[in-house]
Enzyme design. Sequence first.
Site, PDB file in Angstrom:
ATOM      1  N   CYS A   8     -10.874   3.282  16.008  1.00 22.78           N
ATOM      2  CA  CYS A   8     -10.561   1.859  16.151  1.00 22.78           C
ATOM      3  C   CYS A   8      -9.391   1.665  17.109  1.00 22.78           C
ATOM      4  O   CYS A   8      -8.975   2.592  17.796  1.00 22.78           O
ATOM      5  CB  CYS A   8     -10.249   1.263  14.791  1.00 22.78           C
ATOM      6  SG  CYS A   8     -11.682   1.222  13.695  1.00 22.78           S
ATOM      7  N   HIS A  53      -6.679  -3.403  14.470  1.00 23.02           N
ATOM      8  CA  HIS A  53      -5.945  -3.536  13.206  1.00 23.02           C
ATOM      9  C   HIS A  53      -4.490  -3.132  13.335  1.00 23.02           C
ATOM     10  O   HIS A  53      -4.022  -2.679  14.391  1.00 23.02           O
ATOM     11  CB  HIS A  53      -6.634  -2.726  12.103  1.00 23.02           C
ATOM     12  CG  HIS A  53      -6.749  -1.256  12.370  1.00 23.02           C
ATOM     13  ND1 HIS A  53      -5.672  -0.409  12.444  1.00 23.02           N
ATOM     14  CD2 HIS A  53      -7.840  -0.460  12.559  1.00 23.02           C
ATOM     15  CE1 HIS A  53      -6.075   0.833  12.652  1.00 23.02           C
ATOM     16  NE2 HIS A  53      -7.396   0.828  12.747  1.00 23.02           N
TER      17      HIS A  53
END
Length: 251
Positions: free
Chosen positions: A163, A155
Amino acid sequence: MSKLLQPLILTILMLNNLNCSGQQQQTTNTLVDGDRVANARQLVGEKLAQELTQKGLKPGAAIFIRAFKSEQQLEVWVQDSLQFRWFKTYHICKVPGELGPKRKEGDLQVPEGLYWIEVFNPQSSYHLSMGINYPNASDRILSDPKKPGGEIYIHGACGSVGCIPLTDEFIREVYLLALDAKTAGQEKIPVHIFPCRMTEQNKVNLLARNQPHLMPFWENLAEAYDFFVEKKVVPKYEVESNTGRYSIEKM
């Protein structure tokens, strides 16, 4: 309850509820959600197409993503005929946790293993995001059976609780490359995540970390790494149901 403890407890609760789908962290982007992909295409679409063409690659061709936690790098490879060719390397803004796979919800670990993109989120609070299929078949065998965790994304922005954040600038390019490949017919976009580049020296370095319980897993990942380095083809594999090991198909 002490008034001094209340803000601390509230902060802990908020951190426990965070995930990489970006439902609580907001970026400074003020665009309407539906405009983000169009805006990304306006900002970098033409540049991407030119860079692909300059390297003899076709926009919309199939892609392969490799990520290396120690080096904080994410590579995009683009298919040219049967093989893949390196296109670009992006800096990963932050890698939380330590080297080693994700095995439990809340451990803040970035997964390691062989994955693919299974969801595109153009309305992420982390600008744009792409979710991988963690936990995969191997993770479901080797991770906590009740709470292995989930919602692992590549992202924008720079915060992470497990992440791969690329910043808004870089996620625009990677998102468009993946979206165009998906639109052109690539059903599964592979994403291989390694603790580091699995060179011989780095394998020695991993061994020196005194984590013998992880060495069989890392050696297994190195098989997939070596296969691609040699052949420039993404390896096919199955997951052994009794061990969670990746069984790489020989060519």
